[in-house]
Design an enzyme around this catalytic site. Structure first.
Site, PDB file in Angstrom:
ATOM      1  N   GLU A 128     -79.194  34.799 -39.013  1.00  0.00           N
ATOM      2  CA  GLU A 128     -80.259  33.793 -38.972  1.00  0.00           C
ATOM      3  C   GLU A 128     -80.121  32.633 -39.958  1.00  0.00           C
ATOM      4  OE1 GLU A 128     -84.177  35.429 -38.942  1.00  0.00           O
ATOM      5  OE2 GLU A 128     -83.843  36.507 -37.073  1.00  0.00           O
ATOM      6  N   GLU A 149     -81.448  41.336 -32.458  1.00  0.00           N
ATOM      7  CA  GLU A 149     -82.749  41.814 -32.940  1.00  0.00           C
ATOM      8  C   GLU A 149     -83.818  41.498 -31.912  1.00  0.00           C
ATOM      9  OE1 GLU A 149     -84.130  40.544 -36.847  1.00  0.00           O
ATOM     10  OE2 GLU A 149     -82.136  40.853 -37.703  1.00  0.00           O
TER      11      GLU A 149
HETATM   12  C1  BG6 Z   1     -85.845  38.633 -38.579  1.00  0.00           C
HETATM   13  C2  BG6 Z   1     -84.956  39.092 -39.698  1.00  0.00           C
HETATM   14  O1  BG6 Z   1     -86.089  37.287 -38.776  1.00  0.00           O
HETATM   15  O2  BG6 Z   1     -87.105  39.174 -38.424  1.00  0.00           O
HETATM   16  C3  BG6 Z   1     -85.349  40.443 -40.260  1.00  0.00           C
HETATM   17  O3  BG6 Z   1     -83.603  39.074 -39.362  1.00  0.00           O
HETATM   18  C4  BG6 Z   1     -86.843  40.494 -40.437  1.00  0.00           C
HETATM   19  O4  BG6 Z   1     -84.661  40.652 -41.466  1.00  0.00           O
HETATM   20  C5  BG6 Z   1     -87.548  40.340 -39.093  1.00  0.00           C
HETATM   21  O5  BG6 Z   1     -87.226  41.676 -41.050  1.00  0.00           O
HETATM   22  C6  BG6 Z   1     -89.062  40.251 -39.246  1.00  0.00           C
HETATM   23  O6  BG6 Z   1     -89.376  39.112 -39.993  1.00  0.00           O
HETATM   24  P1  BG6 Z   1     -90.578  39.013 -41.027  1.00  0.00           P
HETATM   25  O7  BG6 Z   1     -90.501  37.628 -41.571  1.00  0.00           O
HETATM   26  O8  BG6 Z   1     -91.836  39.228 -40.254  1.00  0.00           O
HETATM   27  O9  BG6 Z   1     -90.374  40.036 -42.082  1.00  0.00           O
END
Ligand code: BG6
Length: 487
Positions: free
Chosen positions: A203, A392
């Protein structure tokens, strides 16, 4: 139904005794997977996995010679982390990795995406490697393989060695890009005899802007747009250098690609004009990173829009940035832009998103399942890729532990069921999505939210470190066993 209704009352409403209800639930969860309906399902060999990242789960930040990362420093700035927690302990995965791998196995996953903590392997980012740091990943990889789980390794999930931030200004300097290339070469040399798939940076779209533009991620800076654009360019360069390093130093057959939170564009209404507009939008909204990686050039519209803030670059850099990759990893959670066709500008118009748009327990996590259909479909068309992995996808929930000790996260199941149904729609049309990594295996340190947001299939009690499967773990196990979304 309000939370004030007790389980006993619920059971009464349903005409069941509490014990009978618990029995019925257990039976439902234990039932062997039903065959996919309508003869549908995902293609044979589809890769089912879960994902985590080093700083979010490992803990043990001062053990075995690990150096400090920018997150170790950032979490100590008062007010930066919502609940004041840090990743010092997190899930203690550094010590509990065997237990956690058993959880992955329990789901039936054949793949696991984890990240290597750069400052564990090179405490200063460069210079002398720390063999004890690398050893942890050797043990992790061996244990995964012993359990029939393919390791999918991410080189960078935001824990930049603090020393590189101090000495070079972190990603502000191309020095950091070169050092990243050396680190990638070292990891490839030592782990790709067993690790066959490597993601470069996780990301760029987030860590560059949040970390250097608006200061809500480490290192917490608020730099002018021109510098942010230059840093994004540097991150693309780092990606390209890592691709080349993995090619040069990796074992035979090692595959490499990015894992990007693509700016997700979808047609607001499915008409040929809007679909075409969404395609243009996807390219232009991702012009600063993915498009330059995939095509070797910045688009005219991007350069025009950036104007004097456009990044400075050379042809040689563009060549490195666009080094051929083996797969495209896309992190897809929420729709970013619903677009319609327009005769203005580049040919698309992103629509404003109403405040009332439904979202999960995180405000940013809007529920737009068709995003995971449109984005891979349009990405495959624009960039002519034949291997996309959803690196993801997942959802936060409140995940209350009920008096019976269980977590009935039907909201997460709703989210996953709808997204997976749309993903299945894509694969059944021949969109080349080859695998899916659910974020996350277990609740963990969620960056600025600390421990306040939970994304896991397994609930974690951060006082006792006890992991408990949520109902969604049963749901996902069933999806994997069926190789079907289960709609
Ligand atoms: C993604 C990341 O953006 O979303 C993860 O790669 C992260 O590391 C996940 O945990 C959830 O994001 P956030 O900002 O709600 O913790």
């Amino acid at each position: 139904m309000s939370y004030k209704v007790s389980r006993r009352q619920l059971a009464k409403i349903a005409g069941l005794s509490a014990a009978a209800m618990a029995g019925a639930l257990e039976a439902a969860e234990a039932k062997p997977a039903a065959p996919p309906r309508n003869g549908g399902g995902f293609p044979a060999g589809f890769v089912w996995g879960t994902a985590t990242s080093s700083y979010q789960v490992e803990g043990a930040v001062n053990e075995d010679g690990r150096g400090a990362s920018i997150w170790d420093k950032f979490v100590r700035i008062p007010g930066k982390i919502e609940d004041g927690t840090t990743g010092d302990r997190a899930n203690e995965h550094y010590h509990r990795y065997k237990e956690d791998i058993a959880l992955i196995k329990e789901l039936g996953c054949r793949a696991y995406r984890f990240s290597v903590a750069w400052p564990r392997v090179f405490p200063d980012g460069d210079g002398k490697p720390n063999p004890k740091g690398l050893d942890f990943y050797n043990r992790l990889v061996d244990e995964l393989l012993k359990n029939g789980i393919e390791p999918w390794l991410t080189l960078y999930h935001w824990d930049l060695p603090q020393s590189l931030e101090d000495r070079f200004g972190g990603w502000r300097s191309t020095e950091t890009c070169k050092i990243f290339g050396d680190y990638a070469a070292y990891v490839a040399e030592h782990l790709t005899d067993r690790v066959k798939n490597v993601f470069t940076l996780n990301e760029s779209g987030r860590f560059v802007y949040f970390g250097y533009g608006i200061g809500i991620d480490a290192p917490g800076l608020t730099l002018p747009q021109a510098e942010v654009n230059q840093i994004r360019h540097n991150s693309a360069l780092a990606h390209g250098l890592a691709v080349q390093a993995v090619r040069a130093h990796g074992g035979r057959g090692t595959r490499v690609g990015p894992a990007e939170n693509i700016d997700a564009c979808a047609p607001a209404i499915d008409t040929p004009e809007n679909v075409r507009a969404a395609e243009i939008a996807l390219r232009e909204m991702n012009a600063g990173y993915l498009n330059v990686i995939m095509t070797g050039g910045y688009t005219d519209a991007f350069l025009k829009y950036a104007g004097p803030n456009a990044p400075k670059f050379t042809d040689a850099e563009l060549k490195i940035i666009s080094s051929p990759i083996d797969f495209l990893g896309l992190n897809i959670y929420a729709p970013q832009n619903y677009v319609v066709a327009s005769d203005q500008g580049a040919g698309f118009m992103p629509l404003p998103i109403p405040k009332s748009f439904p979202h999960m327990n995180s405000d940013w996590l809007r529920v737009g399942p068709e995003t995971i259909y449109w984005v891979p479909k349009l990405a495959a068309k624009i960039w002519k890729t034949d291997a996309i992995y959803i690196s993801e996808n997942g959802a936060s929930g409140d995940d209350m532990v009920r008096p019976d000790g269980r977590i009935y996260d039907t909201d997460r199941i709703m989210y996953l069921r709808n997204y997976l149904a749309q993903l299945q729609r894509a694969t059944s049309e021949g969109v080349p999505v080859r695998g899916y990594f659910l974020w996350s295996l277990m609740d963990n340190f969620e960056w600025v939210y600390g421990l306040n947001k939970r994304f896991g299939l397994y609930h974690v009690n951060f006082d006792t470190q006890v992991r408990t499967p949520k109902l969604s773990a049963s749901f996902y196990r069933n999806v994997i066993a069926n190789n079907a979304a289960g709609v």
